[in-house]
Design a protein around this motif. Structure first.
Motif, PDB file in Angstrom:
ATOM      1  N   GLU A  38       1.014  -1.214   0.004  1.00  0.00           N
ATOM      2  CA  GLU A  38       0.117  -0.146   0.094  1.00  0.00           C
ATOM      3  C   GLU A  38       0.643   1.258  -0.066  1.00  0.00           C
ATOM      4  N   THR A  55       0.523   3.727  -4.962  1.00  0.00           N
ATOM      5  CA  THR A  55      -1.067   3.754  -5.405  1.00  0.00           C
ATOM      6  C   THR A  55      -1.456   2.406  -6.102  1.00  0.00           C
ATOM      7  N   PRO A  56      -2.694   2.179  -6.084  1.00  0.00           N
ATOM      8  CA  PRO A  56      -3.377   0.910  -6.747  1.00  0.00           C
ATOM      9  C   PRO A  56      -2.720   1.010  -8.385  1.00  0.00           C
ATOM     10  N   ARG A  90       0.731  -0.164  -8.426  1.00  0.00           N
ATOM     11  CA  ARG A  90       1.123  -1.585  -8.134  1.00  0.00           C
ATOM     12  C   ARG A  90       0.457  -2.603  -9.321  1.00  0.00           C
ATOM     13  N   GLN A 133       5.341  -7.872  -1.658  1.00  0.00           N
ATOM     14  CA  GLN A 133       4.274  -8.934  -2.201  1.00  0.00           C
ATOM     15  C   GLN A 133       4.720  -9.850  -3.001  1.00  0.00           C
TER      16      GLN A 133
END
Length: 175
Positions: free
Chosen positions: A47, A50-51, A54, A102
């Motif tokens: 996080e 930003t989306p 990612r 991730q």
């Protein structure tokens, strides 16, 4: 690489830890070890980005420079790897610390003759550091989800453009 983003509390924790780790580092090996040790307790999650950041890029791994220290002593970059994306075999111009946020990053290590001398999977929360020489490697996202890692380099990437010193195109390197 994209431009530097606005500092967040998580990024501030990272840069504060890096500055503290570098205060007493006498050489690159020591810097890589100290920064890795300092990063582990403050390693953020994905996080931090930003989306949109990612998502990555279907054409290859994507880097986002998040911070460049004003004195040029280090920079922080997030790298996004979609499944199957890989780097070429390369080495670096300076020390580097990588923390996986991730996904899974599979790393292959090579000697100076490009013989594969090791391999392993780096998973979320794992932090590793290294310094030249002896840093010839390749990264592959062998997982089924996008991988995101935080890279801290002992130079200002906004000035030098890339952390890679050399790329290798061996005919005999194992894949």
């Amino acid at each position: 690489m994209t431009a530097i983003i606005t500092a967040t509390p998580a990024l501030t924790d990272v840069t504060t830890a890096v500055r503290a780790a570098l205060r007493n580092a006498a050489d690159w090996d020591e810097a890589a070890r100290a920064v890795a040790d300092g990063l582990r307790p403050v390693l953020p999650g994905p996080e931090l980005l930003t989306p949109e950041q990612r998502l990555g890029d279907p054409d290859g791994p994507t880097g986002h420079v998040l911070h460049a220290e004003p004195d040029g002593s280090f920079s922080v970059t997030a790298v996004i790897w979609r499944p199957g994306q890989t780097t070429r075999i390369h080495d670096h111009i300076t020390w580097c610390v990588v923390g996986v946020l991730q996904g899974v990053e599979h790393e292959e290590l090579f000697d100076e003759h490009l013989n594969r001398i090791g391999a392993g999977d780096n998973r979320p929360g794992e932090v590793n550091g290294f310094a030249p020489p002896g840093d010839i490697h390749r990264i592959v996202n062998t997982g089924t989800e996008t991988a995101i890692s935080l890279h801290i380099y002992g130079t200002d990437l906004t000035r030098v453009g890339s952390s890679a010193r050399r790329y290798y195109e061996p005919a005999h390197a194992e894949k």
